[in-house]
Design a protein around this motif. Sequence first.
Motif, PDB file in Angstrom:
ATOM      1  N   VAL A  86       0.858  -1.185   0.000  1.00 23.94           N
ATOM      2  CA  VAL A  86       0.000   0.000   0.000  1.00 23.94           C
ATOM      3  C   VAL A  86       0.896   1.238   0.000  1.00 23.94           C
ATOM      4  O   VAL A  86       1.767   1.380   0.862  1.00 23.94           O
ATOM      5  CB  VAL A  86      -0.943   0.024   1.213  1.00 23.94           C
ATOM      6  N   LEU A  87       0.684   2.105  -0.972  1.00 21.76           N
ATOM      7  CA  LEU A  87       1.372   3.391  -1.032  1.00 21.76           C
ATOM      8  C   LEU A  87       0.376   4.480  -0.660  1.00 21.76           C
ATOM      9  O   LEU A  87      -0.727   4.530  -1.209  1.00 21.76           O
ATOM     10  CB  LEU A  87       1.910   3.662  -2.442  1.00 21.76           C
ATOM     11  N   LYS A  88       0.767   5.333   0.267  1.00 18.03           N
ATOM     12  CA  LYS A  88      -0.086   6.464   0.642  1.00 18.03           C
ATOM     13  C   LYS A  88       0.697   7.751   0.425  1.00 18.03           C
ATOM     14  O   LYS A  88       1.922   7.772   0.522  1.00 18.03           O
ATOM     15  CB  LYS A  88      -0.524   6.355   2.111  1.00 18.03           C
ATOM     16  N   GLY A  89      -0.032   8.810   0.138  1.00 18.60           N
ATOM     17  CA  GLY A  89       0.674  10.051  -0.091  1.00 18.60           C
ATOM     18  C   GLY A  89      -0.228  11.265  -0.180  1.00 18.60           C
ATOM     19  O   GLY A  89      -1.428  11.203   0.118  1.00 18.60           O
ATOM     20  N   ASP A  90       0.377  12.352  -0.602  1.00 18.01           N
ATOM     21  CA  ASP A  90      -0.203  13.677  -0.506  1.00 18.01           C
ATOM     22  C   ASP A  90       0.076  14.426  -1.809  1.00 18.01           C
ATOM     23  O   ASP A  90       1.187  14.370  -2.338  1.00 18.01           O
ATOM     24  CB  ASP A  90       0.461  14.382   0.694  1.00 18.01           C
ATOM     25  N   VAL A  91      -0.931  15.136  -2.316  1.00 15.19           N
ATOM     26  CA  VAL A  91      -0.778  15.950  -3.527  1.00 15.19           C
ATOM     27  C   VAL A  91      -1.185  17.379  -3.196  1.00 15.19           C
ATOM     28  O   VAL A  91      -2.242  17.604  -2.608  1.00 15.19           O
ATOM     29  CB  VAL A  91      -1.650  15.413  -4.677  1.00 15.19           C
ATOM     30  N   ARG A  92      -0.342  18.344  -3.575  1.00 17.89           N
ATOM     31  CA  ARG A  92      -0.686  19.763  -3.452  1.00 17.89           C
ATOM     32  C   ARG A  92      -0.771  20.361  -4.854  1.00 17.89           C
ATOM     33  O   ARG A  92       0.070  20.069  -5.708  1.00 17.89           O
ATOM     34  CB  ARG A  92       0.369  20.515  -2.643  1.00 17.89           C
ATOM     35  N   ALA A  93      -1.784  21.181  -5.076  1.00 16.55           N
ATOM     36  CA  ALA A  93      -1.965  21.792  -6.393  1.00 16.55           C
ATOM     37  C   ALA A  93      -2.475  23.215  -6.232  1.00 16.55           C
ATOM     38  O   ALA A  93      -3.133  23.547  -5.247  1.00 16.55           O
ATOM     39  CB  ALA A  93      -2.941  20.981  -7.239  1.00 16.55           C
ATOM     40  N   ARG A  94      -2.165  24.045  -7.224  1.00 20.10           N
ATOM     41  CA  ARG A  94      -2.551  25.448  -7.185  1.00 20.10           C
ATOM     42  C   ARG A  94      -3.695  25.776  -8.138  1.00 20.10           C
ATOM     43  O   ARG A  94      -4.099  26.937  -8.223  1.00 20.10           O
ATOM     44  CB  ARG A  94      -1.335  26.331  -7.494  1.00 20.10           C
ATOM     45  N   ALA A  95      -4.178  24.777  -8.856  1.00 26.97           N
ATOM     46  CA  ALA A  95      -5.299  24.998  -9.768  1.00 26.97           C
ATOM     47  C   ALA A  95      -6.133  23.727  -9.849  1.00 26.97           C
ATOM     48  O   ALA A  95      -5.573  22.625  -9.882  1.00 26.97           O
ATOM     49  CB  ALA A  95      -4.790  25.375 -11.159  1.00 26.97           C
ATOM     50  N   PRO A  96      -7.454  23.847  -9.873  1.00 24.97           N
ATOM     51  CA  PRO A  96      -8.297  22.652  -9.966  1.00 24.97           C
ATOM     52  C   PRO A  96      -7.958  21.789 -11.173  1.00 24.97           C
ATOM     53  O   PRO A  96      -7.981  20.548 -11.085  1.00 24.97           O
ATOM     54  CB  PRO A  96      -9.710  23.233 -10.069  1.00 24.97           C
ATOM     55  N   ALA A  97      -7.630  22.407 -12.308  1.00 26.18           N
ATOM     56  CA  ALA A  97      -7.313  21.624 -13.507  1.00 26.18           C
ATOM     57  C   ALA A  97      -6.078  20.761 -13.288  1.00 26.18           C
ATOM     58  O   ALA A  97      -6.026  19.596 -13.730  1.00 26.18           O
ATOM     59  CB  ALA A  97      -7.100  22.553 -14.698  1.00 26.18           C
ATOM     60  N   ASP A  98      -5.071  21.294 -12.614  1.00 27.10           N
ATOM     61  CA  ASP A  98      -3.867  20.514 -12.326  1.00 27.10           C
ATOM     62  C   ASP A  98      -4.180  19.381 -11.349  1.00 27.10           C
ATOM     63  O   ASP A  98      -3.661  18.270 -11.477  1.00 27.10           O
ATOM     64  CB  ASP A  98      -2.775  21.407 -11.755  1.00 27.10           C
ATOM     65  N   ARG A  99      -5.014  19.668 -10.355  1.00 24.48           N
ATOM     66  CA  ARG A  99      -5.383  18.638  -9.378  1.00 24.48           C
ATOM     67  C   ARG A  99      -6.085  17.466 -10.078  1.00 24.48           C
ATOM     68  O   ARG A  99      -5.789  16.292  -9.800  1.00 24.48           O
ATOM     69  CB  ARG A  99      -6.289  19.258  -8.313  1.00 24.48           C
ATOM     70  N   LEU A 100      -6.999  17.782 -10.972  1.00 22.39           N
ATOM     71  CA  LEU A 100      -7.702  16.731 -11.698  1.00 22.39           C
ATOM     72  C   LEU A 100      -6.763  15.985 -12.643  1.00 22.39           C
ATOM     73  O   LEU A 100      -6.889  14.767 -12.829  1.00 22.39           O
ATOM     74  CB  LEU A 100      -8.868  17.343 -12.481  1.00 22.39           C
ATOM     75  N   ALA A 101      -5.816  16.711 -13.229  1.00 24.26           N
ATOM     76  CA  ALA A 101      -4.849  16.058 -14.120  1.00 24.26           C
ATOM     77  C   ALA A 101      -3.965  15.097 -13.348  1.00 24.26           C
ATOM     78  O   ALA A 101      -3.647  14.001 -13.829  1.00 24.26           O
ATOM     79  CB  ALA A 101      -3.997  17.114 -14.828  1.00 24.26           C
ATOM     80  N   VAL A 102      -3.537  15.471 -12.139  1.00 23.31           N
ATOM     81  CA  VAL A 102      -2.711  14.577 -11.324  1.00 23.31           C
ATOM     82  C   VAL A 102      -3.449  13.278 -11.058  1.00 23.31           C
ATOM     83  O   VAL A 102      -2.889  12.179 -11.190  1.00 23.31           O
ATOM     84  CB  VAL A 102      -2.313  15.254  -9.995  1.00 23.31           C
ATOM     85  N   GLU A 103      -4.715  13.371 -10.693  1.00 24.31           N
ATOM     86  CA  GLU A 103      -5.492  12.155 -10.432  1.00 24.31           C
ATOM     87  C   GLU A 103      -5.575  11.292 -11.687  1.00 24.31           C
ATOM     88  O   GLU A 103      -5.396  10.054 -11.621  1.00 24.31           O
ATOM     89  CB  GLU A 103      -6.895  12.500  -9.947  1.00 24.31           C
ATOM     90  N   ARG A 104      -5.824  11.919 -12.821  1.00 33.44           N
ATOM     91  CA  ARG A 104      -5.941  11.156 -14.073  1.00 33.44           C
ATOM     92  C   ARG A 104      -4.622  10.459 -14.423  1.00 33.44           C
ATOM     93  O   ARG A 104      -4.598   9.262 -14.735  1.00 33.44           O
ATOM     94  CB  ARG A 104      -6.351  12.101 -15.212  1.00 33.44           C
ATOM     95  N   PHE A 105      -3.509  11.190 -14.320  1.00 34.07           N
ATOM     96  CA  PHE A 105      -2.208  10.599 -14.638  1.00 34.07           C
ATOM     97  C   PHE A 105      -1.829   9.519 -13.625  1.00 34.07           C
ATOM     98  O   PHE A 105      -1.225   8.497 -13.984  1.00 34.07           O
ATOM     99  CB  PHE A 105      -1.128  11.679 -14.678  1.00 34.07           C
ATOM    100  N   MET A 106      -2.196   9.719 -12.367  1.00 33.15           N
ATOM    101  CA  MET A 106      -1.878   8.731 -11.341  1.00 33.15           C
ATOM    102  C   MET A 106      -2.578   7.404 -11.638  1.00 33.15           C
ATOM    103  O   MET A 106      -1.981   6.327 -11.506  1.00 33.15           O
ATOM    104  CB  MET A 106      -2.286   9.259  -9.956  1.00 33.15           C
ATOM    105  N   ARG A 107      -3.819   7.480 -12.061  1.00 35.31           N
ATOM    106  CA  ARG A 107      -4.557   6.259 -12.395  1.00 35.31           C
ATOM    107  C   ARG A 107      -3.969   5.594 -13.648  1.00 35.31           C
ATOM    108  O   ARG A 107      -3.841   4.361 -13.712  1.00 35.31           O
ATOM    109  CB  ARG A 107      -6.036   6.582 -12.599  1.00 35.31           C
ATOM    110  N   GLN A 108      -3.599   6.398 -14.649  1.00 28.96           N
ATOM    111  CA  GLN A 108      -3.002   5.839 -15.859  1.00 28.96           C
ATOM    112  C   GLN A 108      -1.684   5.136 -15.558  1.00 28.96           C
ATOM    113  O   GLN A 108      -1.432   4.014 -16.027  1.00 28.96           O
ATOM    114  CB  GLN A 108      -2.763   6.948 -16.886  1.00 28.96           C
TER     115      GLN A 108
END
Length: 371
Positions: free
Chosen positions: A233-255
């Motif tokens: 199990v990997l756990k972690g934290d993401v910080r973002a300065r724009a909603p679009a970047d936050r959503l992109a991180v989630e999409r790339f993380m799943r890919q």
Amino acid sequence: MRRQFHRRPELGFQEEHTKARVAEHLRSLGIEVHEGVGVVGVLRKGTGNRAIGLRADMDALPILETSTHDYPSETAGVMHACGHDGHMTMLLGAAERLTKDAEFDGTVVFLFQPNEEHGLGAQAMIDEGVLKQFPVDEVFAIHNLPGAPVGQISTRPGLICSSESLFEITIHGQGGHASMPQVGVDAITVGAELVTALQTIVARKLAPGAGVVVSVTEFVTDGQRNVLPGQAVLKGDVRARAPADRLAVERFMRQITDGVAAAHGVTATVQFQTEFIETINADGPTEAVCRAAKAAGCDVIPDRQPMSFSEDFAHFAAAVPGCFLLLGNGTEGAHGQPLHASDYDFNDALLPIGAAFWTQLVQDRLPPRKD
């Protein structure tokens, strides 16, 4: 009062003594008090129909205090390591000034919020109906800032604090004997590859300067000294300065997770949850903060760099135009220690400064009528 709060810290959604003390003091000033998830004080003067909200956070942190002052936490493993004890006291001081001396025309809503540290308290108050029952035209919040000169006020229009998202990736492989790795697919090897691959999100998939941080903070397996783990199990934290970047991180993380898992013939699942959204300051309230700060005699930085930390006030600022500002806590000793440090302490010199600023801001946004 600030030191009383410091001695009796309480964790998020457990602030019973704190709430009672806040409500008691507001009532002693003759302010209308409503108790629910948090504590709300309502002060009306004149006949104006405008209203502003002033927020202070109440919760402490699960940290064992190592301070050497004479008012340490009396609750083992819990301390006010972020200055919420001071934030409450400054706002209570402002309430006293506004009740007794200051003239304004309109309504001030004092919002004492629980559980800021986990990003849940503001939304809980909103869900309870605080902004419907006590509608405000604008909302404001102060946070102290260690390392900045005492009383210096800094803010900026637009983004002021990053969002925070928490992720958890579970890898299901095939464990086995450490001497025969070819028989299964140990999850620790897949996890190690995934940790490295996730760093390409910031390095290669987002624009330079986006201000995004992806951090793996925990790596847990079911392996032993001679047992290859079947699960990690990997756990972690993401910080973002724009909603679009936050959503992109989630999409790339799943890919990336799907791709690494497929390459090794295992399965993996991703949980991605955002509790702290980006804190966005509105132009009008931010300009008002800078004017009031100068009028109160404070040094003002009107265009500071955004902060990488996250702030639960974001939910109030998303619902109502608002401004989040930082107030210098000092550079020496405990006052200059980082927020969340076990030997940090709020600077009592800020109490009259903060109360004076809040008073000035109310008079600026709810000016007395000129007959």
